[in-house]
Write an enzyme that holds these catalytic residues in place. Structure first.
Site, PDB file in Angstrom:
ATOM      1  N   HIS B  84       0.821  -1.222   0.000  1.00 45.14           N
ATOM      2  CA  HIS B  84       0.000   0.000   0.000  1.00 45.14           C
ATOM      3  C   HIS B  84       0.851   1.266   0.000  1.00 45.14           C
ATOM      4  CE1 HIS B  84       0.333   0.130   4.525  1.00 45.14           C
ATOM      5  NE2 HIS B  84       0.167   1.413   4.334  1.00 45.14           N
ATOM      6  N   ASN B 212      -9.098  -4.037   6.663  1.00 46.05           N
ATOM      7  CA  ASN B 212      -8.231  -2.922   7.034  1.00 46.05           C
ATOM      8  C   ASN B 212      -8.450  -2.556   8.504  1.00 46.05           C
ATOM      9  OD1 ASN B 212      -6.398  -0.828   6.678  1.00 46.05           O
ATOM     10  ND2 ASN B 212      -7.885   0.565   5.746  1.00 46.05           N
ATOM     11  N   TRP B 213      -7.381  -2.272   9.220  1.00 43.32           N
ATOM     12  CA  TRP B 213      -7.419  -1.949  10.652  1.00 43.32           C
ATOM     13  C   TRP B 213      -7.917  -3.113  11.495  1.00 43.32           C
ATOM     14  CZ3 TRP B 213      -4.686   2.149  11.469  1.00 43.32           C
ATOM     15  CH2 TRP B 213      -4.739   3.235  10.590  1.00 43.32           C
ATOM     16  N   ASP B 221       1.017  -7.635   2.404  1.00 45.75           N
ATOM     17  CA  ASP B 221       1.203  -6.208   2.111  1.00 45.75           C
ATOM     18  C   ASP B 221       2.688  -5.841   1.996  1.00 45.75           C
ATOM     19  OD1 ASP B 221       0.914  -3.531   1.758  1.00 45.75           O
ATOM     20  OD2 ASP B 221      -0.371  -3.194   3.496  1.00 45.75           O
ATOM     21  N   ASN B 327      -9.974   4.524   4.475  1.00 46.08           N
ATOM     22  CA  ASN B 327      -8.911   4.254   5.433  1.00 46.08           C
ATOM     23  C   ASN B 327      -8.999   5.226   6.613  1.00 46.08           C
ATOM     24  OD1 ASN B 327      -6.460   2.922   6.231  1.00 46.08           O
ATOM     25  ND2 ASN B 327      -5.388   4.792   5.652  1.00 46.08           N
ATOM     26  N   GLY B 652       2.739   6.029   9.026  1.00 43.06           N
ATOM     27  CA  GLY B 652       4.104   6.432   8.709  1.00 43.06           C
ATOM     28  C   GLY B 652       5.051   5.293   9.050  1.00 43.06           C
ATOM     29  N   ASN B 653       4.623   4.476  10.030  1.00 41.75           N
ATOM     30  CA  ASN B 653       5.361   3.241  10.324  1.00 41.75           C
ATOM     31  C   ASN B 653       5.051   2.162   9.299  1.00 41.75           C
ATOM     32  OD1 ASN B 653       5.437   3.874  13.745  1.00 41.75           O
ATOM     33  ND2 ASN B 653       7.212   3.032  12.678  1.00 41.75           N
ATOM     34  N   SER B 654       4.136   2.450   8.404  1.00 46.83           N
ATOM     35  CA  SER B 654       3.861   1.495   7.325  1.00 46.83           C
ATOM     36  C   SER B 654       5.163   1.197   6.610  1.00 46.83           C
ATOM     37  CB  SER B 654       2.861   2.089   6.334  1.00 46.83           C
ATOM     38  OG  SER B 654       1.558   1.959   6.817  1.00 46.83           O
ATOM     39  N   PHE B 670       2.596  -3.060   8.633  1.00 44.49           N
ATOM     40  CA  PHE B 670       1.696  -2.364   7.696  1.00 44.49           C
ATOM     41  C   PHE B 670       0.408  -1.848   8.292  1.00 44.49           C
ATOM     42  CE2 PHE B 670      -1.664  -5.484   6.748  1.00 44.49           C
ATOM     43  CZ  PHE B 670      -1.090  -6.692   7.136  1.00 44.49           C
ATOM     44  N   ASP B 671       0.090  -2.190   9.529  1.00 43.42           N
ATOM     45  CA  ASP B 671      -1.202  -1.728  10.042  1.00 43.42           C
ATOM     46  C   ASP B 671      -1.229  -1.879  11.549  1.00 43.42           C
ATOM     47  OD1 ASP B 671      -3.709  -0.637   9.878  1.00 43.42           O
ATOM     48  OD2 ASP B 671      -4.680  -2.370   8.976  1.00 43.42           O
TER      49      ASP B 671
END
Lengths: 721, 721
Positions: B84, B212-213, B221, B327, B652-654, B670-671
């Site tokens: 993503h 997601n989440w 991902d 998102n 941002g840590n993605s 990723f999440d």
């Protein structure tokens, strides 16, 4: 560090239990089979004869059929069952001013108890195998329909004879193995049942349809009823002079409840399972009938919800019907998902292929059994062909209230001309009062605009049946050239000219003879008369089918026993059964596990303030002040609410007592997990889990929230705390 | 029995770990703080100086900012990040014929790698505290807006100076503690980034918005990119002559992965957290801003979905925008739920009350700090009053593409008249190319009917603002007597006469001077001109607010340190941070537990064949044949897919590498779990869990599904298997 050690030992023990694999097993055992089970090796700490002893007094006398199941919990006829089992009686007792569904019902003393309308209670007294007698009625040369009728007639005779010999008792013959074994059950039959304590919907139905068929669960699904008898102790209809029934046995209540891994067993009246049916039936259910019903129920719910959106009073009229339809809908969807996920039909097919190979291995066997499966398959091939036709005829009567009223009135007049034993069961003297009562309860929630819409939709579907399956009575309603307009005209005329939706008219019509009915010129009675030959023809065909399948299944079970070299237990059939297992969670999905005990904390977590998650403020207050009395779980530090176990249950087990190893009440069964809806076809160790309200929640709600301390005293719980 | 013993020992060990409580802690630590942490006591097996050593070569040189985070995994500039994160570049590279989102992208060799449009990469090289220099720019007598501007200007000067002194590097000054500490970071800034291997959406985005989440998760991902530089090793824009970048450090990959309880740490560029803000800000977010945005985004998604229903091609145009809005929407809903459930605002208020009491205990303290909280409270009172006005102005530009185009073009012309250092950041020479690039990427998915609808709705909302907040530029559009018809007329006229949605026109306009723009007579540029004073006024007010809050927060952190007697770490601000924790599940609800490792079996369980659960057939085949290579988990007997841990992360840590105790790559973050969306306000031991794709899934998909064995070789994994 002590705590660590304790945990480690605890876990070691749990693991030991796990690997010993002495958990549940498939099976809803008839009471006649209990002594063949080594229940003590499974975890039972009392003698199996304390559960059932043909010669003596045993636990089964505390078990009562009240629609689904209930149990006596005091010497004064106090019954505990589910909130949802008592629901229709609570609704019937409610008025606009006294909404017992919303606010609950509480009798502060015996005088305040009120009749639980439509509720009766049966206690299994004894049973006797009557297979030979029943099957002797079948004579060489009969066709399949004649066979069915002969069996039906013989059963009625056996029942009549038994009731004559046992005055005051009710007799029923149950088909155990299809076309093979029949058992006569004698029941004590109580007719004066009253409401004692029913929690409000926001406790007893907490989570509603959203949580229905789901774990984790937080529903206080229990109610207390009481059975009454005449002053001389004999069963009687309601009378203020009646006295509480004194059961031969009642259950002791264990306020300590159970823990993960504990042995439990249930007694109850499970409804129907289909495990001994063949792949043809399963595939028919999965591919044809259930999808049709799912579609039809979803359509009806949608219509009722839309109509109800505009008017709360109409919405309330639809409530109980939507509840029923949703319940089946969610159950069927769960089954369809589970059948697919576990590939049940193909598994069954593989079993049948193995059986067929076994049959082929021996010439004598081959001669006798070779074509059984194929013949059953052919019957279902035919049934598939006309499934739409049969389903439309079935739901024309079931879903359209006015058609139901007209048809029941007409059929009653036809049947009442006959001798009692010759009649359809619903119209026999012993059953007709309940048939009438149920019909009048349907009338209570009748709403014409909804009924018109549903009738219209069924007619629309009927108009699309192939010519071969046209329904003669509808020919004048469904005009080929412009079907929809044609039946719109009929519907308008019929509904505006009938009076059968008036209670007095319907009640009166149920007493009329055929000529009197004709004089009424009611359009729905006239429609019933026109439909009657079609339904008769269908009934005849179904009896022939039932006869054929009974015959074939009787042989099938024989050869299956030879093949598998073991005894089976019969499918559930509303007779008393025992099932056992352990308190046990499960893994519903990858990386998810469910623990087997929920708590009051979870109730609070789910509470949104909006129905169906609208916990009463008084209960929230008790949570806030941690006023848990004696009912807090030592490890969970909260009041246990529901428990989960791997015993084998199905519909009808609602209200079944969950008993600990000593035969004491620790919960009231009320549901299964979503994944366990497939129980009707196959029990599955990984997914078959049933749900009870924990006795600690029952007692806590009753004492702290309901302030009905006298019930705890009556159940002899107070001195155990 | 051996197995039992093994389990028992395993569980004892797990319990030991549990009770030692050496798990994660709140904190996204700036690299300057790493040496203050006793990471080895927490579980790190290498020296902390291997992670960051101001004097030497450490792991941080392997970490790269690529929008979110990535890391180098080979000496040849190979980057691993999320699917993503690379998404917009993959979409930009796709055409109707070559749909890389759907089918994935694979370069079988270096020559097949294609530019990752819009993607750049930054590597943190060094940092320096510049707080004194920045704060010196603030002079006595300045008002709050002047203070903000002085700080902004000083920062630009420091940046310009630093970039001059370090040719080829990019400089950024980050505000660490608000109004208090500022750090200058120097970055190596790479501009030629290429796509190497991107799995198809059905793997890389498996579960889509539904999952997601959420945990349990089954999304692959990840993507591989490669950074290139000029043949002389300096950063350069794309050129075929460029050569792979050779990072100072790259991560070793551990194909064995991790297990429950294992220590892990992450390095990355977390975006924004708000933990040091006051209850006033939190309450404003919870009660005002987030609900408004939730409503507005849900409305937009609904509109776009309805429009897309009729036409697949239009639906595709909306895809990326809906993805972005959904998102945020789901994140905000999670936050709102979590803030409410954990009662965050009231907790914060109680902390502030305690602080206020502490301030009151000492006269000197009281004199200095007494009114801080109250003053911050007043600022938010004011902000609440005009929140609707500010939000409408903000989303008028953000949500309506044509307004955005018109305004950017107009503002660019205004700003480009100024000296570089005086301009708004987006229009400075160092940033303007990316600003233009982003604008043109928006244009790609522009769809006029959607834009009209969104514009209309914003105008409708604007028309309902109180008179006090009327927007002068809209006065001629929104007629008081018949507002809706009035702006319908305007919209029709504006959209039918503009050309600004044509790429060439927009690109041209971005180069024009103000007089040239005026000559265009474009309605959206004219609207921008009319709106300009309003936005300027708002910007001025916001700068004043920012100045005041900066000043007050600077003091607040001083007194908080005195009160709590400890050092804090600053909120996340897109600078390099370290966080650590353990592989660990959680309990999302009563009686439910989540395990921390998902498997390929779970992918199959979720697969429906329908997007977003449409696993590719080739992957199903690999599952069927159990072709797991070296990547099967010994206990789970399946390929691990995702892992869960209690480290402290945010957006941002993605793409952040998840590293084991030896600093080797074991996953790609990723999440976060649904309950961890509140991380932005508060880390919570029970709920704060982040999600990575397991390195075993990355390697298995790459090797077995993608057939990109050369990447495993490049990562030096093959010889470890």
């Amino acid at each position: 560090m002590k705590k660590q050690l304790f945990f480690a030992v605890f876990i070691l023990l749990s693991l030991t239990l796990l690997f010993q694999n002495i958990s549940a097993d498939e099976g809803m055992y008839p009471i006649s089979e209990i002594d063949k089970l080594d229940l003590q090796a499974k975890g039972l700490e009392i003698s199996p004869s304390e559960i059932y002893d043909p010669e003596g007094l045993s636990l089964i006398y505390a078990i009562v059929q009240v629609g689904a199941t209930g149990s006596f919990v005091s010497p004064e006829g106090l019954i505990i069952t589910n909130h949802h089992v008592a629901y229709s009686s609570v609704q019937a007792a409610s008025t606009k001013e006294k909404d017992y569904i919303k606010h609950g019902f509480l009798a502060r003393n015996r005088f305040e108890e009120i009749p639980a309308k439509g509720r009766t209670a049966r206690i299994t007294e004894s049973y006797k195998d009557v297979s030979a007698e029943v099957l002797n009625a079948v004579k060489v040369g009969m066709d399949y329909a004649q066979m069915t009728k002969a069996v039906e007639k013989k059963i009625k005779e056996i029942v009549a004879e038994a009731e004559k010999r046992n005055p005051g008792k009710r007799a029923e013959v149950a088909e155990m193995f299809r076309g093979k074994t029949y058992v006569l059950f004698l029941y004590t039959y109580l007719k004066d049942i009253r409401l004692v304590y029913v929690p409000p919907r926001s406790v007893g139905e907490f989570g509603g349809d959203v949580d229905n068929w789901m774990w984790p669960r937080h529903t206080g699904d229990f109610s207390f009823l009481r059975a009454y008898v005449a002053p001389d102790g004999t069963p009687a209809e309601y009378s203020p002079e009646n006295i509480p029934f004194r059961p031969k046995r009642y259950l002791k209540v264990d306020p300590e409840g159970v823990n993960e891994g504990d042995f439990v067993f249930l007694l109850g009246y499970p409804g129907r399972t289909y495990r001994h049916r063949t792949s043809h039936f399963w595939a028919f259910e999965e591919e044809v009938r259930m999808p049709w019903v799912v579609d039809w129920y979803a359509w009806q719910i949608d219509v009722m919800e839309k109509i109800g959106n505009d008017d709360r009073e109409i919405a309330l009229k639809h409530l109980s019907r939507i509840k029923g339809l949703s319940n089946t809908l969610k159950n069927y969807r769960g089954k369809l998902k589970g059948m697919n996920r576990l590939d049940l039909v193909n598994r069954k097919r593989r079993e049948e292929e193995a059986l067929q190979r076994f049959i082929g291995e021996d010439t004598a066997r081959q001669a006798k059994y070779k074509d059984i499966l194929e013949q059953i398959g052919q019957i279902f091939e035919e049934r598939r062909g006309q499934a739409e036709y049969e389903l439309i005829l079935e739901y024309l009567r079931r879903s359209v209230n006015m058609v139901n009223f007209g048809y029941t009135v007409y059929e009653a007049a036809v049947e009442l001309q006959k001798d009692d034993l010759e009649r359809e069961s619903a119209y026999m003297d012993r059953n007709f009062p309940r048939t009438k009562e149920r019909l009048l309860m349907t009338l209570k929630n009748y709403y014409e605009p909804t009924d018109r819409k549903i009738f219209r939709e069924i007619l629309r579907r009927a108009s699309r049946l192939p010519e071969k399956y046209h329904i003669p009575a509808l020919d004048r309603i469904i005009k080929k050239d412009d079907p929809e307009r044609a039946f719109d005209g009929f519907i308008e005329k019929a509904y505006s000219s009938t009076d059968l939706h008036l209670e007095s008219v319907l009640e009166g019509a149920l007493k009329m003879s055929l000529p009197e009915l004709k004089k009424m010129k009611d359009p729905f009675i006239e429609l019933a008369e026109a439909l009657y030959p079609t339904y008769q023809k269908l009934k005849e065909a179904q009896k022939a089918r039932r006869g054929a399948l009974g015959h074939l299944h009787g042989q099938l079970i024989d050869v299956k026993k030879q093949f598998l070299q073991k005894e089976f237990i019969p499918d559930a059939n509303r007779t008393l059964r025992l099932t056992f297992g352990r308190i046990r969670g499960y893994k519903p999905a990858d990386a998810v596990c469910y623990r087997p005990i929920t708590t009051l904390d979870g109730v609070i977590e789910k509470t949104t303030g909006q129905e169906p998650f609208d916990t009463p403020s008084q209960l929230l207050e008790l949570f806030k002040t941690k006023d848990y009395g004696h009912f807090s779980h030592p490890d969970l530090k909260s009041v246990p609410v529901c428990i989960l176990y791997d015993a084998d249950t199905t519909g009808g087990n609602s209200g079944s007592p969950v008993l600990n190893a000593r035969g004491e009440l620790v919960g009231v069964n009320f549901d299964r997990a979503w994944e366990a809806t497939i129980n009707d076809y196959a029990w599955n160790e990984s997914y078959s889990r049933s749900i009870a309200v924990d006795i600690r929640y029952v007692l806590w709600v009753t004492q702290k929230f309901g302030n009905v301390a006298y019930l705890l005293e009556e159940m002899d719980v107070l001195n155990k705390l």
